[in-house]
Design an enzyme around this catalytic site. Structure first.
Site, PDB file in Angstrom:
ATOM      1  N   LYS A  24       0.824  -1.208   0.000  1.00 43.79           N
ATOM      2  CA  LYS A  24       0.000   0.000   0.000  1.00 43.79           C
ATOM      3  C   LYS A  24       0.862   1.263   0.000  1.00 43.79           C
ATOM      4  O   LYS A  24       0.475   2.283  -0.588  1.00 43.79           O
ATOM      5  CB  LYS A  24      -0.952  -0.020   1.197  1.00 43.79           C
ATOM      6  N   LYS A  49     -10.641 -14.667  -8.625  1.00 46.38           N
ATOM      7  CA  LYS A  49     -11.215 -14.130  -7.398  1.00 46.38           C
ATOM      8  C   LYS A  49     -12.218 -13.034  -7.710  1.00 46.38           C
ATOM      9  O   LYS A  49     -11.961 -12.159  -8.532  1.00 46.38           O
ATOM     10  CB  LYS A  49     -10.114 -13.565  -6.498  1.00 46.38           C
ATOM     11  N   LYS A  68     -13.807  -6.594  -4.606  1.00 47.15           N
ATOM     12  CA  LYS A  68     -14.111  -5.183  -4.861  1.00 47.15           C
ATOM     13  C   LYS A  68     -12.988  -4.505  -5.625  1.00 47.15           C
ATOM     14  O   LYS A  68     -13.217  -3.766  -6.580  1.00 47.15           O
ATOM     15  CB  LYS A  68     -14.353  -4.459  -3.537  1.00 47.15           C
TER      16      LYS A  68
END
Length: 330
Positions: free
Chosen positions: A111, A194, A197
């Site tokens: 991240k 998969k 979102k």
């Protein structure tokens, strides 16, 4: 009876993968264990969400949990920020965490690389807050995916470190919960393995029929089997995986036979059938979600009840930890 904890960040609606991958198992779990299901709104702050959307997303997830069958009388369903004890234990556990181990966290490094202008302290200590969520109820089991296994291992390390430092056997060593069997994994419509979102390949429980039809129609396919008994490519196998979950066995057998015999030009029919069956599954859930979302009084009751039950459990843990660490109350 074992204590099981599961949380979800309020960053969007639940999708078909959530429903079949975990939610159906949660319904069984709440019958057999002491379960805590929470909405991790503090975790969401690492990405600086729009305050208006944060509240809406929390309400949506709470409504979806209830609509899918989680029972506030059987399990504790709460919002993370409604339990201030979590914040204090988070502070105390931060004193047990070392910068070196936090810097090595895979999720932090990823991240930080993706968002170099938003490497905040909350993101850095994310594993400590996750550990706090688990240890505040001294959970035995935590349902986690592969991407969260490192965080669970760090939670065990924090628990062992605390026990060793204060010469106690207070915190348990939480283990991954796999529901006693292999989980149903719902693939994405884009041919990936998969549904998620972040991948943008989801069918949400709140999707209207027209949206579902459009999404399924756009699913990745090809020109059909090259001949009889040709192996299915992954992206075609993915469609069959979803079909097996939402459709009847005779429908699955019908399309399997078309593939095995090498027939072509039937993908349109497959997608139409798949969309219809997904709509049959999601429509009653969507209707329950909308009804619950519009019942403000009921949602407030569930939220208060969940907060009270969660704070009772969290308060005991925090009192014990404060005493172990040497803090004395008046």
């Amino acid at each position: 009876m074992k204590t099981v904890l599961s949380g979800i960040r309020p960053t969007g609606n639940l999708h078909l993968g959530n429903y079949y991958g975990a939610m159906i198992n949660f319904l069984k779990m709440q019958e057999e264990n002491r379960c805590f299901f929470f909405i991790a709104d503090w975790h969401a702050l690492t990405t600086h969400p729009d305050p208006k959307m944060l509240y809406i997303n929390v309400t949506n997830i709470l409504s979806e949990y209830l609509a899918c069958g989680l029972d506030p009388e059987k399990a504790t369903i709460y919002i993370q920020s409604d339990v201030p004890e979590i914040a204090e234990l988070y502070l105390l556990l931060n004193m047990q965490a070392y910068m070196g181990e936090l810097e090595k966290t895979v999720s932090f490094k990823e991240k930080a690389r993706q968002n170099p202008d938003n490497v905040n302290a909350g993101l850095f200590t994310y594993p400590v807050l996750m550990a706090t969520d688990i240890l505040i109820h001294n959970a035995d089991y935590v349902p986690v995916g592969k991407d969260q296994e490192q965080h669970l291992e760090m939670t065990r390390n924090f628990a062992k470190r605390f026990n060793h430092r204060y010469d106690v056997e207070y915190f348990k060593q939480p283990m991954a919960y796999n529901f006693g069997r292999e989980l149903t994994k719902i693939p994405g419509l884009d041919g990936s393995g998969k549904m998620g979102k972040s991948e943008g390949n989801c069918i949400y429980l709140m999707d209207e029929p027209k949206i579902i039809e459009k999404k399924v129609k756009g699913a990745l396919t090809d020109n059909g089997p090259e001949g009889p008994n040709t192996p299915k490519p992954d992206y075609i196998e993915n469609l069959f995986t979803i079909l097996k979950v939402v459709s009847t066995p005779d429908i699955v057998e019908h399309y399997d036979n078309l593939w095995i015999t090498g027939e072509t030009k039937w993908y349109g029919s497959l997608k139409k059938q798949l969309a219809e069956d997904i709509i049959k599954v999601t429509t009653p859930v969507r209707e329950r979600i909308n009804a619950i979302k519009n019942d403000t009084e009921y949602l407030l009751k569930v939220r208060r009840q969940g907060a009270e039950k969660a704070r009772e459990s969290a308060g005991k843990t925090l009192r014990d930890v404060r005493e172990i660490m040497g803090f004395k109350t008046f």
